[in-house]
Design an enzyme around this catalytic site. Structure first.
Site, PDB file in Angstrom:
ATOM      1  N   GLY A 140       0.842  -1.197   0.000  1.00  0.00           N
ATOM      2  CA  GLY A 140       0.000   0.000   0.000  1.00  0.00           C
ATOM      3  C   GLY A 140       0.870   1.237   0.000  1.00  0.00           C
ATOM      4  O   GLY A 140       2.068   1.168   0.309  1.00  0.00           O
ATOM      5  N   GLN A 144       2.769   9.947   1.862  1.00  0.00           N
ATOM      6  CA  GLN A 144       4.104   9.377   2.011  1.00  0.00           C
ATOM      7  C   GLN A 144       5.069   9.848   0.925  1.00  0.00           C
ATOM      8  O   GLN A 144       6.279   9.723   1.067  1.00  0.00           O
ATOM      9  CB  GLN A 144       4.025   7.839   2.003  1.00  0.00           C
ATOM     10  N   HIS A 165      -2.475   7.468   7.337  1.00  0.00           N
ATOM     11  CA  HIS A 165      -1.480   8.344   6.682  1.00  0.00           C
ATOM     12  C   HIS A 165      -2.143   9.633   6.200  1.00  0.00           C
ATOM     13  O   HIS A 165      -1.581  10.717   6.348  1.00  0.00           O
ATOM     14  CB  HIS A 165      -0.845   7.640   5.476  1.00  0.00           C
ATOM     15  N   CYS A 224       5.677  -0.367   7.617  1.00  0.00           N
ATOM     16  CA  CYS A 224       5.340   0.893   6.959  1.00  0.00           C
ATOM     17  C   CYS A 224       6.547   1.335   6.135  1.00  0.00           C
ATOM     18  O   CYS A 224       7.672   1.322   6.645  1.00  0.00           O
ATOM     19  CB  CYS A 224       4.999   1.957   8.003  1.00  0.00           C
ATOM     20  N   LEU A 225       6.296   1.728   4.897  1.00  0.00           N
ATOM     21  CA  LEU A 225       7.408   2.148   4.039  1.00  0.00           C
ATOM     22  C   LEU A 225       8.026   3.454   4.547  1.00  0.00           C
ATOM     23  O   LEU A 225       9.156   3.775   4.180  1.00  0.00           O
ATOM     24  CB  LEU A 225       6.931   2.292   2.583  1.00  0.00           C
ATOM     25  N   HIS A 270      -4.604   1.481   7.876  1.00  0.00           N
ATOM     26  CA  HIS A 270      -3.235   2.011   7.975  1.00  0.00           C
ATOM     27  C   HIS A 270      -3.050   3.180   6.988  1.00  0.00           C
ATOM     28  O   HIS A 270      -2.508   4.230   7.336  1.00  0.00           O
ATOM     29  CB  HIS A 270      -2.264   0.861   7.668  1.00  0.00           C
ATOM     30  N   GLU A 271      -3.539   2.990   5.747  1.00  0.00           N
ATOM     31  CA  GLU A 271      -3.352   4.035   4.713  1.00  0.00           C
ATOM     32  C   GLU A 271      -4.204   5.272   5.022  1.00  0.00           C
ATOM     33  O   GLU A 271      -3.764   6.401   4.809  1.00  0.00           O
ATOM     34  CB  GLU A 271      -3.701   3.485   3.325  1.00  0.00           C
TER      35      GLU A 271
HETATM   36  O1  K1U Z   1       1.627   2.369   3.944  1.00  0.00           O
HETATM   37  C1  K1U Z   1       2.684   1.783   3.877  1.00  0.00           C
HETATM   38  O2  K1U Z   1       3.665   2.233   4.414  1.00  0.00           O
HETATM   39  C2  K1U Z   1       2.760   0.450   3.157  1.00  0.00           C
HETATM   40  C3  K1U Z   1       2.726  -0.741   4.114  1.00  0.00           C
HETATM   41  C4  K1U Z   1       1.296  -1.231   4.205  1.00  0.00           C
HETATM   42  C5  K1U Z   1       0.970  -2.135   5.341  1.00  0.00           C
HETATM   43  C6  K1U Z   1       1.628  -3.334   5.553  1.00  0.00           C
HETATM   44  C7  K1U Z   1       1.286  -4.153   6.610  1.00  0.00           C
HETATM   45  C8  K1U Z   1       0.262  -3.805   7.443  1.00  0.00           C
HETATM   46  C9  K1U Z   1      -0.375  -2.610   7.258  1.00  0.00           C
HETATM   47  C10 K1U Z   1      -0.047  -1.790   6.198  1.00  0.00           C
HETATM   48  C11 K1U Z   1       3.633  -1.812   3.540  1.00  0.00           C
HETATM   49  O3  K1U Z   1       3.451  -2.258   2.460  1.00  0.00           O
HETATM   50  S1  K1U Z   1       4.948  -2.346   4.529  1.00  0.00           S
HETATM   51  C12 K1U Z   1       5.698  -3.642   3.553  1.00  0.00           C
HETATM   52  C13 K1U Z   1       4.938  -4.909   3.559  1.00  0.00           C
HETATM   53  O4  K1U Z   1       4.080  -5.101   4.394  1.00  0.00           O
HETATM   54  C14 K1U Z   1       5.186  -5.939   2.537  1.00  0.00           C
HETATM   55  C15 K1U Z   1       6.217  -5.832   1.647  1.00  0.00           C
HETATM   56  C16 K1U Z   1       6.440  -6.821   0.700  1.00  0.00           C
HETATM   57  C17 K1U Z   1       5.627  -7.912   0.650  1.00  0.00           C
HETATM   58  C18 K1U Z   1       4.592  -8.037   1.540  1.00  0.00           C
HETATM   59  C19 K1U Z   1       4.369  -7.060   2.494  1.00  0.00           C
HETATM   60 ZN    ZN Z   2       2.594   3.223   6.196  1.00  0.00          ZN
END
Ligand code: K1U
Ligand code: ZN
Length: 179
Positions: free
Chosen positions: A46, A51, A138, A92-93, A134-135
């Site tokens: 996501g 972000q 943000h 979270c990225l 979560h999004e």
């Molecule tokens: O919003 C963001 O920062 C993105 C975030 C979304 C998220 C992940 C987990 C729970 C709630 C929200 C991410 O994508 S973090 C990376 C991640 O979860 C992932 C990366 C590669 C493959 C699978 C998952």
């Molecule tokens: Zn995030």
């Protein structure tokens, strides 16, 4: 298409509240495409416009294994459909390399528009419910670390601030040696 830089905690720009989108312009369509490319490259599931330092109500997500089911949400909002909450180990990225348990509503209704401005609605459970909440946080300037204890949040802040300083020093040195 372009890869966009992702802001990292504790950057204060992540605390900006997103404004609703009133007109879906070609620039917003391009931003959605660039956000998807950035999310896939990260990699993540996501990404909210906040972000990438664009403070408008736009979210992209793709929860599929094959990364071929992009979802775009314009002006999304979420209504809880249950009092029940469930824990999930979130990442979270904008908080790279930190993961922790967050409790969120187990079932929600999502209302949003697509890139043609058409309203749509869906019910969400499991990872879809976690990710959309979560999004949406943000877009309200909120991060998953805000649900953690002040001590944990401060440790993450210190580690990421140090990393940020090291990164800017390296790019300054690279600029000097290239000049
Ligand atoms: O919003 C963001 O920062 C993105 C975030 C979304 C998220 C992940 C987990 C729970 C709630 C929200 C991410 O994508 S973090 C990376 C991640 O979860 C992932 C990366 C590669 C493959 C699978 C998952
Ligand atoms: Zn995030």
């Amino acid at each position: 298409m372009a890869l966009l830089p992702i802001l990292s905690f504790p950057d204060p720009r992540l605390r900006t509240r997103a404004k609703p989108i009133t007109h879906i312009t070609p620039e917003i369509k391009q931003l959605a495409a660039d956000m998807l490319e950035t999310m896939y490259a990260a990699p993540g599931i996501g990404l909210a416009a906040s972000q990438v330092d664009r403070h408008i109500a736009l979210i992209v997500m793709d929860l599929s294994e094959e990364k071929n089911q992009p979802m775009i949400f314009v002006n999304p909002n979420v209504t809880p459909l249950t009092e029940e909450t469930k824990p999930y180990e979130e990442g979270c990225l904008s908080v790279p390399q930190f993961f922790d348990q967050v409790e969120r509503r187990a079932k929600v209704r999502i209302n949003a528009q697509d890139l043609d401005g058409q309203p749509f609605e869906m019910e969400a459970e499991g990872l879809l419910a976690v990710c959309i909440q979560h999004e949406l946080d943000h877009l309200d300037g909120k991060l998953f670390v805000d649900y953690l204890s002040p001590l944990k949040r401060q440790r993450i802040r210190d580690k990421l601030s140090k990393k940020g300083r090291q990164k800017s020093r390296k790019s300054e040195e690279a600029a000097v040696s290239a000049s």
